[in-house]
Motif scaffolding. Structure first.
Motif, PDB file in Angstrom:
ATOM      1  N   GLY A  62       0.818  -1.272  -0.037  1.00 36.03           N
ATOM      2  CA  GLY A  62       0.076  -0.056   0.099  1.00 36.03           C
ATOM      3  C   GLY A  62       0.549   1.288  -0.100  1.00 36.03           C
ATOM      4  N   GLU A  63       0.129   2.407  -0.341  1.00 34.40           N
ATOM      5  CA  GLU A  63       0.696   3.754  -0.499  1.00 34.40           C
ATOM      6  C   GLU A  63       2.336   3.876  -1.197  1.00 34.40           C
ATOM      7  OE1 GLU A  63       0.372   5.885   3.420  1.00 34.40           O
ATOM      8  OE2 GLU A  63       0.020   3.712   4.220  1.00 34.40           O
ATOM      9  N   ASN A  64       1.998   3.207  -2.340  1.00 36.52           N
ATOM     10  CA  ASN A  64       2.830   3.489  -3.386  1.00 36.52           C
ATOM     11  C   ASN A  64       2.248   4.162  -4.439  1.00 36.52           C
ATOM     12  OD1 ASN A  64       5.718   2.206  -3.175  1.00 36.52           O
ATOM     13  ND2 ASN A  64       4.438   0.526  -2.394  1.00 36.52           N
ATOM     14  N   PHE A  65       3.034   5.104  -5.189  1.00 38.80           N
ATOM     15  CA  PHE A  65       2.519   6.058  -6.216  1.00 38.80           C
ATOM     16  C   PHE A  65       2.320   5.350  -7.335  1.00 38.80           C
ATOM     17  CE2 PHE A  65       2.327   9.919  -9.103  1.00 38.80           C
ATOM     18  CZ  PHE A  65       1.449  10.499  -8.436  1.00 38.80           C
ATOM     19  N   VAL A  66       1.450   4.582  -7.828  1.00 38.67           N
ATOM     20  CA  VAL A  66       1.485   3.561  -8.811  1.00 38.67           C
ATOM     21  C   VAL A  66       0.437   4.089  -9.926  1.00 38.67           C
ATOM     22  CG1 VAL A  66       0.547   1.223  -9.372  1.00 38.67           C
ATOM     23  CG2 VAL A  66       1.897   1.836  -7.311  1.00 38.67           C
ATOM     24  N   ILE A  67       1.089   3.751 -11.335  1.00 39.07           N
ATOM     25  CA  ILE A  67       0.322   4.479 -12.486  1.00 39.07           C
ATOM     26  C   ILE A  67      -0.432   2.943 -12.625  1.00 39.07           C
ATOM     27  CG2 ILE A  67       0.239   4.931 -14.766  1.00 39.07           C
ATOM     28  CD1 ILE A  67       3.031   6.148 -14.193  1.00 39.07           C
ATOM     29  N   CYS A  68      -1.900   3.424 -13.052  1.00 39.89           N
ATOM     30  CA  CYS A  68      -2.887   2.180 -13.547  1.00 39.89           C
ATOM     31  C   CYS A  68      -2.428   1.223 -14.648  1.00 39.89           C
ATOM     32  CB  CYS A  68      -4.077   2.630 -13.541  1.00 39.89           C
ATOM     33  SG  CYS A  68      -4.933   3.389 -12.114  1.00 39.89           S
ATOM     34  N   ASN A  69      -2.310   0.164 -14.502  1.00 41.27           N
ATOM     35  CA  ASN A  69      -2.341  -0.795 -15.667  1.00 41.27           C
ATOM     36  C   ASN A  69      -2.971  -2.071 -15.483  1.00 41.27           C
ATOM     37  OD1 ASN A  69      -0.481  -2.157 -14.214  1.00 41.27           O
ATOM     38  ND2 ASN A  69       1.358  -1.800 -15.531  1.00 41.27           N
ATOM     39  N   CYS A  70      -2.899  -3.192 -16.342  1.00 40.33           N
ATOM     40  CA  CYS A  70      -3.667  -4.370 -16.037  1.00 40.33           C
ATOM     41  C   CYS A  70      -2.804  -5.050 -14.725  1.00 40.33           C
ATOM     42  CB  CYS A  70      -3.661  -5.255 -17.305  1.00 40.33           C
ATOM     43  SG  CYS A  70      -2.137  -5.848 -17.986  1.00 40.33           S
ATOM     44  N   HIS A  71      -1.827  -4.976 -14.630  1.00 42.00           N
ATOM     45  CA  HIS A  71      -0.941  -5.622 -13.532  1.00 42.00           C
ATOM     46  C   HIS A  71      -1.230  -5.115 -12.109  1.00 42.00           C
ATOM     47  CE1 HIS A  71       1.535  -7.733 -16.404  1.00 42.00           C
ATOM     48  NE2 HIS A  71       1.741  -6.795 -16.979  1.00 42.00           N
ATOM     49  N   THR A  72      -1.883  -4.057 -11.961  1.00 42.04           N
ATOM     50  CA  THR A  72      -2.301  -3.497 -10.765  1.00 42.04           C
ATOM     51  C   THR A  72      -3.590  -4.066 -10.197  1.00 42.04           C
ATOM     52  OG1 THR A  72      -3.525  -1.478 -11.700  1.00 42.04           O
ATOM     53  CG2 THR A  72      -1.406  -1.092 -10.901  1.00 42.04           C
ATOM     54  N   ARG A  73      -4.429  -4.525 -11.529  1.00 40.30           N
ATOM     55  CA  ARG A  73      -5.714  -5.234 -11.362  1.00 40.30           C
ATOM     56  C   ARG A  73      -5.283  -6.759 -10.962  1.00 40.30           C
ATOM     57  NH1 ARG A  73     -11.375  -5.514 -11.576  1.00 40.30           N
ATOM     58  NH2 ARG A  73     -11.745  -7.940 -11.646  1.00 40.30           N
ATOM     59  N   GLU A  74      -4.297  -7.135 -11.618  1.00 44.80           N
ATOM     60  CA  GLU A  74      -3.742  -8.595 -11.120  1.00 44.80           C
ATOM     61  C   GLU A  74      -3.094  -8.705  -9.853  1.00 44.80           C
ATOM     62  OE1 GLU A  74      -0.922 -12.024 -13.372  1.00 44.80           O
ATOM     63  OE2 GLU A  74      -0.753  -9.840 -13.876  1.00 44.80           O
ATOM     64  N   LEU A  75      -2.559  -7.758  -9.118  1.00 41.80           N
ATOM     65  CA  LEU A  75      -2.018  -7.706  -7.951  1.00 41.80           C
ATOM     66  C   LEU A  75      -3.190  -7.923  -7.070  1.00 41.80           C
ATOM     67  CD1 LEU A  75       0.995  -6.059  -6.405  1.00 41.80           C
ATOM     68  CD2 LEU A  75      -1.294  -5.410  -5.472  1.00 41.80           C
ATOM     69  N   PHE A  76      -4.354  -7.123  -7.465  1.00 43.87           N
ATOM     70  CA  PHE A  76      -5.533  -7.053  -6.247  1.00 43.87           C
ATOM     71  C   PHE A  76      -6.240  -8.488  -6.732  1.00 43.87           C
ATOM     72  CE2 PHE A  76      -9.982  -6.595  -6.549  1.00 43.87           C
ATOM     73  CZ  PHE A  76     -10.278  -6.150  -5.275  1.00 43.87           C
ATOM     74  N   GLU A  77      -6.348  -8.933  -7.936  1.00 45.56           N
ATOM     75  CA  GLU A  77      -7.066 -10.148  -8.081  1.00 45.56           C
ATOM     76  C   GLU A  77      -6.510 -11.540  -7.429  1.00 45.56           C
ATOM     77  OE1 GLU A  77      -7.188 -10.959 -12.300  1.00 45.56           O
ATOM     78  OE2 GLU A  77      -8.915  -9.863 -12.556  1.00 45.56           O
ATOM     79  N   ILE A  78      -5.032 -11.576  -7.324  1.00 43.48           N
ATOM     80  CA  ILE A  78      -4.529 -12.528  -6.456  1.00 43.48           C
ATOM     81  C   ILE A  78      -4.790 -12.716  -5.009  1.00 43.48           C
ATOM     82  CG2 ILE A  78      -2.376 -13.635  -5.815  1.00 43.48           C
ATOM     83  CD1 ILE A  78      -1.230 -12.355  -8.488  1.00 43.48           C
TER      84      ILE A  78
END
Length: 618
Positions: free
Chosen positions: A277-293
């Motif tokens: 948490g609390e990293n300044f992340v740019i949205c892409n499909c892998h942010t979705r993948e990290l959440f899905e797991i």
């Protein structure tokens, strides 16, 4: 009064009395200031002595005489102050004051002020010595191989800036150290932990670590818990953490990771618990993948496994380790973590549908909170939940295999032809690589940022609403309001644009930033170490450089509130400092130097106005 004549009035009542069956003695919070000779002489079977929360300053040469069987000594939280309110260091009458503690296993000096001369005590400890806490003792340096005669398994040096900077400071402990707490000690790299094959817990929170190398990971074959919160780690592409076969718990909260890629997800494959948490992340499909797991793992998990040491205690030491919580504290974090699937049941922004049905990675998020797991949609300039971007995978039934085969042949043909065409270009670029390197970075970022706002070139006839747009971090707000604004607006008649009063309500932050920059004659960056730690401030600095490039302007003013070491400068700032004249605020200088600073700064801003008109409409 000299130390040798100091009257030791306490605890005289223990002298001359024998307690041959006494095993533990608790003297915490007893207002003790001095330990005199022979105090514990009649306690030859004492195993644990607790003397924390006192004001002990002086320890006589034979204060511990007779304690040959002592196993645990707690001297933590002994506070003593001089007449100016400064902490005073513990004083030993002799360097061999602990020679009688030949069977000591556990020693706690946490939050007790020590001086380097006190460290000579470790010459008295042998291979039975296993536990040591030196956290918040004020020590800034340890001698090389200082622990070589010991078998320390549990070490806490947190809160002592610079204490591990000496080369070889942990020499001799490669085959014994199991738990290390080194939070807030100023570490820049972790090479000193290479080849510590027994290490199971490594806590290096709140340091300056920017790289975790593959070579280091391959040597930490027993590591189970790695806590890297509040460091400077960035996105990586090669596998690192997966090289540690026993790693179960990895926390990367509050770092500088701004992009998640496929290799990073693969690097988490052996984990059971992840903090991101609390990293300044740019949205892409892998942010979705990290959440899905994690969502999938939470839905399937029946219980949370506890992390346990693979090594057995050497003797009955559990009751003498209260200052070191180790696995207990991290298992406590695991027990109180938030279940992602339960949050999704009540959070309408949490998309519960999982696109992939072949997830094999099974980690659980340690710190899930919808506000901590947000990414920025760069083009739109809005924050989204990690659950909202589209997934990376496409279902096999949606694939046209004939078309896929045809595209594969086309790709193969391209792989053959394109290198032959590009080879002369690549040779040319290689020859002039230094010139092209920064140009390519600039063009790439300009293309990305231009998607936000496609303004035309600004010419000399352009009417500006403000003389200067000021970018600063919230920690420097006091200096801005108390110093900068009065000098510029009152003394120089300059129109200043500040985000907190001039941003238009209803627009996104990015739209406001770009709009205000374009409506300002010049852009001023107020640089400090806090500015460089702010993700938004770094983005504004990056954006300012490229907006000025887009509009063909050179009106950028750099003001440094303090000297910034090279190792703390991002690439963008370093380039700006090399190519533009900047001004440093003389915080500790004379009044005349400060008057000269404000005169130069005001002249720099007002010099950008045309002589024939006043463009400020604010």
């Amino acid at each position: 009064m000299g130390y040798h004549t100091r009257a030791a009035l306490w605890p005289g009542g223990l002298k001359g009395t024998r307690f041959k069956n006494l095993r533990e003695l608790d003297l915490r919070a007893c207002a003790i200031t001095t330990l005199s000779t022979g105090t514990f002489q009649g306690m030859e079977n004492l195993e644990a002595l607790y003397m924390s929360d006192n004001s002990i300053l002086n320890i006589n040469a034979k204060a511990f005489s007779g304690l040959n069987n002592l196993v645990h000594l707690d001297m933590s939280r002994n506070y003593n102050y001089d007449e100016f309110g400064n902490r005073k260091s513990l004083m030993f009458e002799s360097l061999d004051v602990m020679d009688d503690l030949c069977n000591l296993v556990s020693l706690d000096f946490s939050f007790t002020r020590l001086s380097p001369i006190n460290l000579m005590m470790f010459n008295s400890f042998g291979k039975s010595f296993q536990r040591l806490s030196l956290c918040e003792t004020g020590l800034t340096k340890l001698r090389t191989n200082i622990f070589r005669n010991t078998s320390i398994r549990f070490l806490d040096v947190s809160g002592n800036n610079g204490i591990l900077n000496q080369y070889g400071v942990l020499g001799g402990l490669e085959n014994t150290l199991e738990v290390v707490y080194a939070a807030k000690v100023g570490l820049v790299h972790l090479n000193l932990f290479e080849r510590f094959k027994r290490l199971e817990i490594l806590n290096v929170q709140n340091n300056e670590v920017s790289v975790f190398t593959t070579e280091l990971a391959k040597t930490l074959e027993s590591l189970q818990i790695l806590d890297l919160d509040n460091n400077r780690l960035t996105t990586w592409t090669d596998l690192k953490f997966s090289h540690m076969p026993r790693l179960k718990y990895l926390s990367l909260r509050k770092n500088n990771i701004n992009m998640i890629n496929e290799n990073m997800i693969e690097d988490f494959k052996n984990l059971e618990y992840l903090g991101f948490g609390e990293n300044f992340v740019i949205c892409n499909c892998h942010t979705r993948e990290l959440f899905e797991i994690s969502l999938n793992a939470d839905r399937e998990a029946t219980n949370q496994s506890r992390i346990r040491s693979q090594y057995k205690e050497r003797g009955d030491m559990s009751k003498f380790s209260s200052y070191h919580t180790g696995f207990t504290s991290y298992n406590g974090i695991i027990n109180t973590r938030t279940n992602v699937s339960k949050v999704c049941e009540v959070d309408y922004d949490c998309d519960g549908e999982i696109y992939r049905d072949n997830i094999t990675i099974r980690y659980l998020l340690l710190d899930y909170n919808p506000t901590a797991y947000q990414c920025i949609q760069l083009v739109e300039g809005v924050y989204k939940s990690f659950s909202q971007p589209l997934g990376c995978d496409v279902s096999p039934r949606d694939v046209d295999f004939d078309e896929a085969i045809e595209k594969s042949w086309n790709k193969l043909l391209a792989l053959i032809i394109i290198p032959a065409i590009l080879f002369p270009v690549l040779v040319f670029v290689f020859i002039f690589r230094k010139n092209f390197r920064y140009f390519c970075i600039t063009v790439r970022n300009s293309a990305l940022l231009s998607m936000i706002n496609n303004d035309t070139v600004i010419d000399d006839s352009r009417i500006f609403n403000y003389d200067v747009f000021v970018s600063y971090c919230n920690d420097d707000r006091g200096w801005i309001l108390d110093q900068l604004l009065p000098h510029l607006e009152t003394n120089c008649g300059v129109s200043v644009c500040l985000h907190e009063r001039d941003f238009e309500v209803g627009l996104s932050i990015l739209e406001n930033i770009v709009s205000c920059m374009d409506r300002s004659r010049s852009i001023m960056l107020i640089i400090s170490k806090e500015f460089l730690l702010s993700q938004w401030c770094q983005f504004e600095m990056h954006l300012a450089q490229h907006r000025l490039l887009e509009t063909r302007r050179e009106d950028l003013i750099l003001v440094l509130l303090e000297e910034i070491p090279r190792r703390l400068r991002p690439t963008t700032l370093h380039y700006l400092m090399l190519t533009k004249t900047y001004i440093v605020y003389p915080s500790d200088a004379s009044d005349s130097a400060k008057r000269d600073f404000w005169r130069r700064l005001g002249r720099s801003v007002t010099a950008r106005r045309p002589d024939h008109e006043n463009d400020s409409l604010a």
